[in-house]
Every structure is written in C-alpha cells, then in structure tokens.
Design a protein around this motif. Structure first.
Motif, PDB file in Angstrom:
ATOM      1  N   GLN A 123       0.622  -0.941  -0.161  1.00  0.00           N
ATOM      2  CA  GLN A 123       0.084   0.276   0.387  1.00  0.00           C
ATOM      3  C   GLN A 123       0.660   1.233   0.473  1.00  0.00           C
ATOM      4  O   GLN A 123       0.349   2.420  -0.403  1.00  0.00           O
ATOM      5  N   GLY A 124       2.126   1.314   0.890  1.00  0.00           N
ATOM      6  CA  GLY A 124       3.212   2.490   0.870  1.00  0.00           C
ATOM      7  C   GLY A 124       3.418   2.988  -0.744  1.00  0.00           C
ATOM      8  O   GLY A 124       3.736   3.506  -1.029  1.00  0.00           O
ATOM      9  N   ILE A 125       4.076   1.605  -1.238  1.00  0.00           N
ATOM     10  CA  ILE A 125       4.539   2.003  -2.432  1.00  0.00           C
ATOM     11  C   ILE A 125       3.559   2.394  -3.085  1.00  0.00           C
ATOM     12  O   ILE A 125       3.888   3.190  -3.918  1.00  0.00           O
ATOM     13  N   SER A 126       1.987   1.607  -3.501  1.00  0.00           N
ATOM     14  CA  SER A 126       0.873   2.462  -4.319  1.00  0.00           C
ATOM     15  C   SER A 126       1.099   3.856  -3.994  1.00  0.00           C
ATOM     16  O   SER A 126       0.898   4.758  -5.138  1.00  0.00           O
ATOM     17  N   ASP A 127       1.005   4.155  -2.467  1.00  0.00           N
ATOM     18  CA  ASP A 127       0.749   6.109  -2.258  1.00  0.00           C
ATOM     19  C   ASP A 127       1.575   6.878  -2.551  1.00  0.00           C
ATOM     20  O   ASP A 127       0.875   7.505  -3.425  1.00  0.00           O
ATOM     21  N   GLY A 128       2.745   6.043  -3.198  1.00  0.00           N
ATOM     22  CA  GLY A 128       3.885   6.969  -2.943  1.00  0.00           C
ATOM     23  C   GLY A 128       4.391   6.853  -4.091  1.00  0.00           C
ATOM     24  O   GLY A 128       4.452   8.629  -5.044  1.00  0.00           O
ATOM     25  N   VAL A 129       3.687   6.036  -5.103  1.00  0.00           N
ATOM     26  CA  VAL A 129       3.748   6.018  -6.618  1.00  0.00           C
ATOM     27  C   VAL A 129       2.504   6.985  -7.394  1.00  0.00           C
ATOM     28  O   VAL A 129       2.673   8.112  -8.083  1.00  0.00           O
ATOM     29  N   ILE A 130       1.356   7.013  -6.600  1.00  0.00           N
ATOM     30  CA  ILE A 130       0.465   7.697  -7.402  1.00  0.00           C
ATOM     31  C   ILE A 130      -0.183   9.720  -6.253  1.00  0.00           C
ATOM     32  O   ILE A 130       0.324  10.323  -7.006  1.00  0.00           O
ATOM     33  N   ALA A 131       0.587   9.114  -5.202  1.00  0.00           N
ATOM     34  CA  ALA A 131       0.445  11.008  -5.019  1.00  0.00           C
ATOM     35  C   ALA A 131       1.857  11.468  -5.941  1.00  0.00           C
ATOM     36  O   ALA A 131       1.741  12.830  -6.349  1.00  0.00           O
ATOM     37  N   ALA A 132       2.723  11.316  -5.949  1.00  0.00           N
ATOM     38  CA  ALA A 132       4.196  11.648  -6.629  1.00  0.00           C
ATOM     39  C   ALA A 132       3.855  11.861  -8.275  1.00  0.00           C
ATOM     40  O   ALA A 132       3.630  12.755  -8.536  1.00  0.00           O
ATOM     41  N   LEU A 133       3.040  10.929  -8.374  1.00  0.00           N
ATOM     42  CA  LEU A 133       2.128  11.343  -9.853  1.00  0.00           C
ATOM     43  C   LEU A 133       1.124  12.338 -10.162  1.00  0.00           C
ATOM     44  O   LEU A 133       1.438  13.378 -10.952  1.00  0.00           O
ATOM     45  N   CYS A 134       0.265  12.406  -8.847  1.00  0.00           N
ATOM     46  CA  CYS A 134      -0.650  13.639  -9.191  1.00  0.00           C
ATOM     47  C   CYS A 134       0.004  14.467  -8.922  1.00  0.00           C
ATOM     48  O   CYS A 134      -0.072  15.929  -9.833  1.00  0.00           O
ATOM     49  N   TYR A 135       1.145  14.572  -8.162  1.00  0.00           N
ATOM     50  CA  TYR A 135       1.710  16.240  -7.459  1.00  0.00           C
ATOM     51  C   TYR A 135       1.879  16.406  -9.027  1.00  0.00           C
ATOM     52  O   TYR A 135       2.601  17.703  -9.281  1.00  0.00           O
ATOM     53  N   SER A 136       3.245  15.400  -9.926  1.00  0.00           N
ATOM     54  CA  SER A 136       3.908  16.191 -11.129  1.00  0.00           C
ATOM     55  C   SER A 136       2.571  16.586 -12.318  1.00  0.00           C
ATOM     56  O   SER A 136       3.369  17.454 -12.931  1.00  0.00           O
ATOM     57  N   LEU A 137       2.139  15.970 -11.890  1.00  0.00           N
ATOM     58  CA  LEU A 137       1.281  16.248 -12.989  1.00  0.00           C
ATOM     59  C   LEU A 137       0.159  17.830 -12.667  1.00  0.00           C
ATOM     60  O   LEU A 137      -0.574  18.548 -14.242  1.00  0.00           O
ATOM     61  N   ILE A 138       0.507  18.424 -12.075  1.00  0.00           N
ATOM     62  CA  ILE A 138      -0.364  19.799 -11.446  1.00  0.00           C
ATOM     63  C   ILE A 138       0.479  20.066 -12.599  1.00  0.00           C
ATOM     64  O   ILE A 138      -0.169  21.368 -12.997  1.00  0.00           O
ATOM     65  N   PRO A 139       1.360  20.846 -12.835  1.00  0.00           N
ATOM     66  CA  PRO A 139       1.944  21.527 -13.846  1.00  0.00           C
ATOM     67  C   PRO A 139       1.947  21.688 -15.117  1.00  0.00           C
ATOM     68  O   PRO A 139       1.957  22.401 -15.997  1.00  0.00           O
ATOM     69  N   GLU A 140       1.811  20.075 -15.300  1.00  0.00           N
ATOM     70  CA  GLU A 140       1.497  19.916 -16.779  1.00  0.00           C
ATOM     71  C   GLU A 140      -0.107  20.016 -16.792  1.00  0.00           C
ATOM     72  O   GLU A 140      -0.286  20.327 -18.129  1.00  0.00           O
ATOM     73  N   LEU A 141      -0.974  19.685 -16.006  1.00  0.00           N
ATOM     74  CA  LEU A 141      -2.580  20.035 -16.783  1.00  0.00           C
ATOM     75  C   LEU A 141      -3.495  21.251 -16.572  1.00  0.00           C
ATOM     76  O   LEU A 141      -4.366  21.493 -17.375  1.00  0.00           O
ATOM     77  N   PHE A 142      -2.449  22.122 -15.716  1.00  0.00           N
ATOM     78  CA  PHE A 142      -3.743  23.225 -15.987  1.00  0.00           C
ATOM     79  C   PHE A 142      -2.489  24.727 -16.203  1.00  0.00           C
ATOM     80  O   PHE A 142      -0.949  24.486 -16.098  1.00  0.00           O
ATOM     81  N   ALA A 143      -3.390  25.509 -16.479  1.00  0.00           N
ATOM     82  CA  ALA A 143      -2.622  26.649 -17.275  1.00  0.00           C
ATOM     83  C   ALA A 143      -1.623  27.614 -15.225  1.00  0.00           C
ATOM     84  O   ALA A 143      -1.807  27.390 -14.244  1.00  0.00           O
ATOM     85  N   ALA A 144      -0.686  27.889 -15.774  1.00  0.00           N
ATOM     86  CA  ALA A 144       1.177  27.764 -14.519  1.00  0.00           C
ATOM     87  C   ALA A 144      -0.083  29.326 -13.881  1.00  0.00           C
ATOM     88  O   ALA A 144       0.213  29.107 -12.732  1.00  0.00           O
ATOM     89  N   ARG A 145      -1.209  29.893 -13.965  1.00  0.00           N
ATOM     90  CA  ARG A 145      -2.050  31.165 -13.428  1.00  0.00           C
ATOM     91  C   ARG A 145      -3.267  30.287 -12.030  1.00  0.00           C
ATOM     92  O   ARG A 145      -3.427  30.696 -11.420  1.00  0.00           O
ATOM     93  N   LEU A 146      -3.330  28.685 -12.158  1.00  0.00           N
ATOM     94  CA  LEU A 146      -4.077  28.157 -11.548  1.00  0.00           C
ATOM     95  C   LEU A 146      -3.441  26.548 -11.064  1.00  0.00           C
ATOM     96  O   LEU A 146      -3.740  26.359 -10.119  1.00  0.00           O
ATOM     97  N   VAL A 147      -2.164  26.643 -10.876  1.00  0.00           N
ATOM     98  CA  VAL A 147      -1.138  25.869 -10.075  1.00  0.00           C
ATOM     99  C   VAL A 147      -1.695  26.112  -8.420  1.00  0.00           C
ATOM    100  O   VAL A 147      -1.658  25.354  -7.654  1.00  0.00           O
ATOM    101  N   ALA A 148      -1.119  27.486  -8.565  1.00  0.00           N
ATOM    102  CA  ALA A 148      -1.875  27.509  -6.791  1.00  0.00           C
ATOM    103  C   ALA A 148      -2.572  26.917  -6.070  1.00  0.00           C
ATOM    104  O   ALA A 148      -2.817  26.900  -4.945  1.00  0.00           O
TER     105      ALA A 148
END
Length: 179
Positions: A123-148
């Motif tokens: 569960q920890g491995i999967s949580d780490g992968v998913i959390a890091a993946l989600c956070y890394s997608l934020i600047p890619e999926l959203f306009a810079a003005r919306l990241v914050a």
C-alpha cells in the motif's frame, strides 16, 4: 471619469471560470482523488493497526507495519517518475491502484502480523507512486495561473483526510472489525 459609450452594444468579455471550467474539472477530481486516497489511507488505518496486531498476537511487530508503509511511500515516490516515463501516467496510475488493492487484500486477510506488514508495504509503494504522479501532473495539466489554486485544493484534501480519517478508521474498527 469617462462615461461608457451609451450608443454601442458591447459583448461582455468571456468570464474566466478557472478550475470550474469543463477543461479542468476532470483533472481536479482525478488528482484530488489520488491524493485523497493516499492521505486518507495514511490517516484512517492508524486506528486499526494496533487492534489488528493485538488480534494477530504480536503487538511488538506494530512498528514494522508503520516503517514498511513509510519506506514504501518513499520508494514509490522515487520510482514514480521512472514508471511514468516507461509506461505513461495512466498505466502507472492503474498499476499502482492494482498494487494498492493487492496490499489491501493482504492486510484484510492477514493470518500473521508479517503478512499484514507486507500488505502495508505494498500500500505504501502504491501511495507513493500515486501521490508523486498526481503532484507531478499538476503543472502539466493546469495553466500556470491556476497551479497555486490546485495546490490549495490539495491542501484542503489533506486537511479533510487528517480530520476525517482517524475518526472514520476508528469508527469502522469499533463498529465492524479491523479487517
């Protein structure tokens, strides 16, 4: 002050709906679900682990379950970018979800404390992968003005999990079972 031209009709400027726009609604929900799953899993299970290890007859192994879970989170976070590079974001997320389900099945059916701890590691491995993946997608999926703003939403997700997770986990453990 200059008065607006009363004789000309002007179309109103399109309103920027930001994160509420259809283009961003889905990504916000998916990223919040991934981070929420990690946060809730981290917080809610804390109430049932001592009960589980007591029932399994080896309370002394309790620290192992916590240690393996957090080691798994770090390992998963480190592996996330590599896995995403190899398989893409969607396949990485689906693979991590499958690992999470396997870990959940191991903990729920654990006949021995070590099996429970192994399930928590998965569960920890999967949580780490998913959390890091989600956070890394934020600047890619959203306009810079919306990241914050997206990071602000994720802070609320974490705060909600911190408030509701232990309460929910404790209630489920008391009312149902640690399994």
């Amino acid at each position: 002050m200059i008065a607006p031209d009363q004789g000309t009709l002007h179309a109103p400027a399109p309103r920027d709906r930001g994160l509420l726009s259809p283009e961003y609604r889905g990504p916000v929900i998916v990223i919040s679900a991934g981070i929420g799953m990690h946060a809730f899993n981290d917080q809610s299970i804390a109430a049932s682990i001592p009960v589980a290890f007591d029932a399994l007859g080896n309370l002394a192994m309790l620290p192992l379950a916590y240690a393996l879970f957090f080691i798994g989170i770090v390992a998963g976070g480190v592996l996330s970018a590599h896995l995403r590079g190899l398989f893409g974001a969607r396949a990485t997320a689906l693979g991590a979800a499958a690992v999470f389900l396997a870990g959940m099945a191991l903990t729920a059916a654990a006949p021995l404390p070590f099996v429970f701890a192994l399930g928590r590691f998965l569960q920890g491995i999967s949580d780490g992968v998913i959390a890091a993946l989600c956070y890394s997608l934020i600047p890619e999926l959203f306009a810079a003005r919306l990241v914050a703003r997206v990071f602000s939403i994720e802070a609320v997700v974490w705060a909600s999990a911190a408030a509701l997770g232990p309460l929910t986990g404790g209630y489920a453990t008391e009312a149902l079972s640690w399994r």
